[in-house]
Design a protein around this motif. Structure first.
Motif, PDB file in Angstrom:
ATOM      1  N   CYS A   1      -4.741   3.138   4.745  1.00  0.00           N
ATOM      2  CA  CYS A   1      -3.966   2.752   3.577  1.00  0.00           C
ATOM      3  C   CYS A   1      -3.903   3.956   2.642  1.00  0.00           C
ATOM      4  CB  CYS A   1      -4.659   1.569   2.907  1.00  0.00           C
ATOM      5  SG  CYS A   1      -3.901   0.991   1.395  1.00  0.00           S
TER       6      CYS A   1
ATOM      7  N   ARG B   1       3.227  -6.692  -0.308  1.00  0.00           N
ATOM      8  CA  ARG B   1       2.169  -6.500  -1.291  1.00  0.00           C
ATOM      9  C   ARG B   1       2.107  -7.703  -2.213  1.00  0.00           C
ATOM     10  NH1 ARG B   1       3.500  -1.079  -4.359  1.00  0.00           N
ATOM     11  NH2 ARG B   1       1.967  -1.816  -5.868  1.00  0.00           N
TER      12      ARG B   1
ATOM     13  N   VAL C   1      -2.180  -4.800  -0.430  1.00  0.00           N
ATOM     14  CA  VAL C   1      -1.011  -4.540   0.400  1.00  0.00           C
ATOM     15  C   VAL C   1      -1.362  -4.928   1.835  1.00  0.00           C
ATOM     16  CG1 VAL C   1      -1.648  -2.123   0.811  1.00  0.00           C
ATOM     17  CG2 VAL C   1       0.740  -2.838   1.035  1.00  0.00           C
TER      18      VAL C   1
ATOM     19  N   ASN D   1       0.919  -8.118  -5.794  1.00  0.00           N
ATOM     20  CA  ASN D   1       0.494  -7.346  -6.961  1.00  0.00           C
ATOM     21  C   ASN D   1      -0.567  -8.075  -7.788  1.00  0.00           C
ATOM     22  OD1 ASN D   1       2.200  -5.114  -6.421  1.00  0.00           O
ATOM     23  ND2 ASN D   1       3.940  -6.266  -7.237  1.00  0.00           N
TER      24      ASN D   1
END
Length: 123
Positions: free
Chosen positions: A96, A72, A79, A74
């Motif tokens: 997801c 991932r 992701v 951020n």
């Protein structure tokens, strides 16, 4: 309203690779565990991988260990699922998902779900 949008699916030959992406809207991304599930035709949805904020909180299904990697970014609220050494049995719609609890997410309970992206692996 939180939205999860998957991309990166497609058709690939056995042994090939694909990288799926899931872009999350909203400011909640950093607080949530992110995961991937898949559902093949005629089968139930199954867990693939999940990751918390850090790499120490990472889970994989036995069927994908050593072949798939979840990561991932951020900063980008995204992701990824890197899928290598793909097999025909990996063919499915990949979803997801996001939840605050990794155990709950692993069990298939998620606060948010994406619409899915098709992955087809030819033999």
């Amino acid at each position: 309203q939180v939205q999860l949008v998957e991309s990166g699916g497609g058709l690939v030959q056995a042994g090939g690779s694909l990288r799926l992406s899931c872009a999350a809207s909203g400011h909640i991304f950093g607080s949530y565990v992110m995961g991937w599930f898949r559902q093949a035709p005629g089968k139930e949805r199954e867990f693939v991988a999940a990751r918390g904020w850090s790499a120490t909180s990472t889970l994989y299904a036995d069927s994908v260990k050593g072949r798939f990697t979840i990561s991932r970014d951020n900063a980008k609220n995204t992701v990824y699922l890197q899928m290598n050494s793909l097999k025909p049995e990996d063919t499915a719609v990949y979803f997801c998902a996001a939840d605050l609890d990794i155990v709950r997410l692993r069990a298939g309970v998620a606060a948010y779900w994406g619409q899915g992206t098709q992955v087809t692996v030819s033999s």
